[in-house]
Write an enzyme that holds these catalytic residues in place. Sequence first.
Site, PDB file in Angstrom:
ATOM      1  N   TYR A 125       0.836  -1.203   0.000  1.00 24.12           N
ATOM      2  CA  TYR A 125       0.000   0.000   0.000  1.00 24.12           C
ATOM      3  C   TYR A 125       0.873   1.257   0.000  1.00 24.12           C
ATOM      4  CZ  TYR A 125      -2.753   3.761   2.117  1.00 24.12           C
ATOM      5  OH  TYR A 125      -3.332   4.971   2.379  1.00 24.12           O
TER       6      TYR A 125
HETATM    7  N1  LIG Z   1      -7.127   4.294   6.865  1.00 23.65           N
HETATM    8  C1  LIG Z   1      -6.173   5.124   7.247  1.00 23.65           C
HETATM    9  O1  LIG Z   1      -5.817   5.193   8.447  1.00 23.65           O
HETATM   10  C2  LIG Z   1      -5.513   6.034   6.229  1.00 23.65           C
HETATM   11  C3  LIG Z   1      -4.469   6.836   6.636  1.00 23.65           C
HETATM   12  C4  LIG Z   1      -3.915   7.738   5.725  1.00 23.65           C
HETATM   13  C5  LIG Z   1      -4.411   7.800   4.434  1.00 23.65           C
HETATM   14  N2  LIG Z   1      -5.420   6.988   4.027  1.00 23.65           N
HETATM   15  C6  LIG Z   1      -5.902   7.138   2.633  1.00 23.65           C
HETATM   16  O2  LIG Z   1      -7.081   7.908   2.637  1.00 23.65           O
HETATM   17  C7  LIG Z   1      -7.927   7.435   1.586  1.00 23.65           C
HETATM   18  C8  LIG Z   1      -9.331   7.916   1.807  1.00 23.65           C
HETATM   19  O3  LIG Z   1      -9.821   7.403   3.037  1.00 23.65           O
HETATM   20  P1  LIG Z   1     -11.368   7.031   3.195  1.00 23.65           P
HETATM   21  O4  LIG Z   1     -11.548   6.517   4.565  1.00 23.65           O
HETATM   22  O5  LIG Z   1     -12.193   8.186   2.697  1.00 23.65           O
HETATM   23  O6  LIG Z   1     -11.456   5.816   2.139  1.00 23.65           O
HETATM   24  P2  LIG Z   1     -12.724   4.997   1.640  1.00 23.65           P
HETATM   25  O7  LIG Z   1     -13.935   5.357   2.432  1.00 23.65           O
HETATM   26  O8  LIG Z   1     -12.312   3.564   1.582  1.00 23.65           O
HETATM   27  O9  LIG Z   1     -12.952   5.547   0.158  1.00 23.65           O
HETATM   28  C9  LIG Z   1     -12.258   5.095  -0.945  1.00 23.65           C
HETATM   29  C10 LIG Z   1     -13.172   5.226  -2.146  1.00 23.65           C
HETATM   30  O10 LIG Z   1     -12.459   4.839  -3.327  1.00 23.65           O
HETATM   31  C11 LIG Z   1     -13.402   4.283  -4.200  1.00 23.65           C
HETATM   32  N3  LIG Z   1     -12.858   3.439  -5.250  1.00 23.65           N
HETATM   33  C12 LIG Z   1     -12.109   2.321  -5.127  1.00 23.65           C
HETATM   34  N4  LIG Z   1     -11.876   1.781  -6.334  1.00 23.65           N
HETATM   35  C13 LIG Z   1     -12.497   2.585  -7.244  1.00 23.65           C
HETATM   36  C14 LIG Z   1     -12.618   2.561  -8.650  1.00 23.65           C
HETATM   37  N5  LIG Z   1     -12.058   1.594  -9.385  1.00 23.65           N
HETATM   38  N6  LIG Z   1     -13.336   3.528  -9.262  1.00 23.65           N
HETATM   39  C15 LIG Z   1     -13.928   4.506  -8.541  1.00 23.65           C
HETATM   40  N7  LIG Z   1     -13.844   4.595  -7.193  1.00 23.65           N
HETATM   41  C16 LIG Z   1     -13.131   3.638  -6.552  1.00 23.65           C
HETATM   42  C17 LIG Z   1     -14.287   3.442  -3.297  1.00 23.65           C
HETATM   43  O11 LIG Z   1     -15.498   3.204  -3.969  1.00 23.65           O
HETATM   44  P3  LIG Z   1     -16.390   1.869  -3.747  1.00 23.65           P
HETATM   45  O12 LIG Z   1     -17.272   2.182  -2.582  1.00 23.65           O
HETATM   46  O13 LIG Z   1     -17.131   1.720  -5.028  1.00 23.65           O
HETATM   47  O14 LIG Z   1     -15.412   0.758  -3.460  1.00 23.65           O
HETATM   48  C18 LIG Z   1     -14.429   4.335  -2.077  1.00 23.65           C
HETATM   49  O15 LIG Z   1     -15.577   5.140  -2.154  1.00 23.65           O
HETATM   50  C19 LIG Z   1      -7.722   5.926   1.683  1.00 23.65           C
HETATM   51  O16 LIG Z   1      -8.095   5.256   0.525  1.00 23.65           O
HETATM   52  C20 LIG Z   1      -6.233   5.819   1.955  1.00 23.65           C
HETATM   53  O17 LIG Z   1      -5.512   5.756   0.744  1.00 23.65           O
HETATM   54  C21 LIG Z   1      -5.985   6.100   4.907  1.00 23.65           C
END
Ligand SMILES: NC(=O)c1ccc[n+]([C@@H]2O[C@H](COP(=O)([O-])OP(=O)(O)OC[C@H]3O[C@@H](n4cnc5c(N)ncnc54)[C@H](OP(=O)(O)O)[C@@H]3O)[C@@H](O)[C@H]2O)c1
Length: 221
Positions: A125
């Site tokens: 990741y």
């Molecule tokens: N978790 C942590 O502690 C952490 C820390 C630092 C940074 N981050 C980053 O922050 C980002 C955003 O966080 P979050 O909580 O808002 O994430 P999230 O709720 O998982 O949102 C990610 C979105 O990406 C979409 N997606 C995935 N594949 C796709 C595709 N092929 N086409 C269009 N959309 C697609 C998903 O849609 P679907 O619903 O259709 O799957 C989902 O709505 C994370 O993805 C990560 O990279 C996370």
Amino acid sequence: MDVLIAGGHGQIARRLIRILARNGHTARGLIRNPDHVADLEADGGHPVLCDLEHDDLRPHIGGAEAIVFAAGAGPGSGPERKQTVDLGAAVKCIEAAQALGVDRFVIVSSIGTQDAEHAGPMRAYLEAKAAADDALRTSGLSWTIVKPGMLTDEPGSGTVDIATAFGRRDAVSRDNVALVLYHVLLADNTIRTEFELFDGPTPADVAVQSLQRGDGPVTVL
Ligand SMILES: NC(=O)c1ccc[n+]([C@@H]2O[C@H](COP(=O)([O-])OP(=O)(O)OC[C@H]3O[C@@H](n4cnc5c(N)ncnc54)[C@H](OP(=O)(O)O)[C@@H]3O)[C@@H](O)[C@H]2O)c1
């Protein structure tokens, strides 16, 4: 401002869409699942159907003045989708921005990218996120790289800590991340800056205004 948000149904993205809409901006969310249309409309956003892994993005850019990449493969996915979403979809968005002249690009990255090879199960990741950051840094676009700490669903305090010396391992609420993204979009001093983001004592707008072009990264390990 017309802002296109990749990963429009994501938890941070939906919060950002609500803030943009409340403040009179046009927020368009790229989503792949038609079942998510109603949620985006309820948030005040405009849904745009496009699968970031499989579709040509260029016809969907419309009149965007800025793109925010907030998509992600998610914790349940394997290394392959880290490549196709966390890296591949980000690069696709960057290339579409270049092709269509959308100069402003903000990416939701992560803490830990500078030390990805020692990240154990997070390695695939973080390597994908680091490569996406590299692609943006060298894109020629007006970029900002926002690197949140561990995301929580705590109610947003509205106050944060922005760090340009990297290496901390603290948390930040998704509410606070969305608020900072909003202020970043309004603040040209954040162009060509990258910073880690945590919950903290400083009002989000004040923290964002304190950045200076060229800030970050200085790695603290
Ligand atoms: N978790 C942590 O502690 C952490 C820390 C630092 C940074 N981050 C980053 O922050 C980002 C955003 O966080 P979050 O909580 O808002 O994430 P999230 O709720 O998982 O949102 C990610 C979105 O990406 C979409 N997606 C995935 N594949 C796709 C595709 N092929 N086409 C269009 N959309 C697609 C998903 O849609 P679907 O619903 O259709 O799957 C989902 O709505 C994370 O993805 C990560 O990279 C996370």
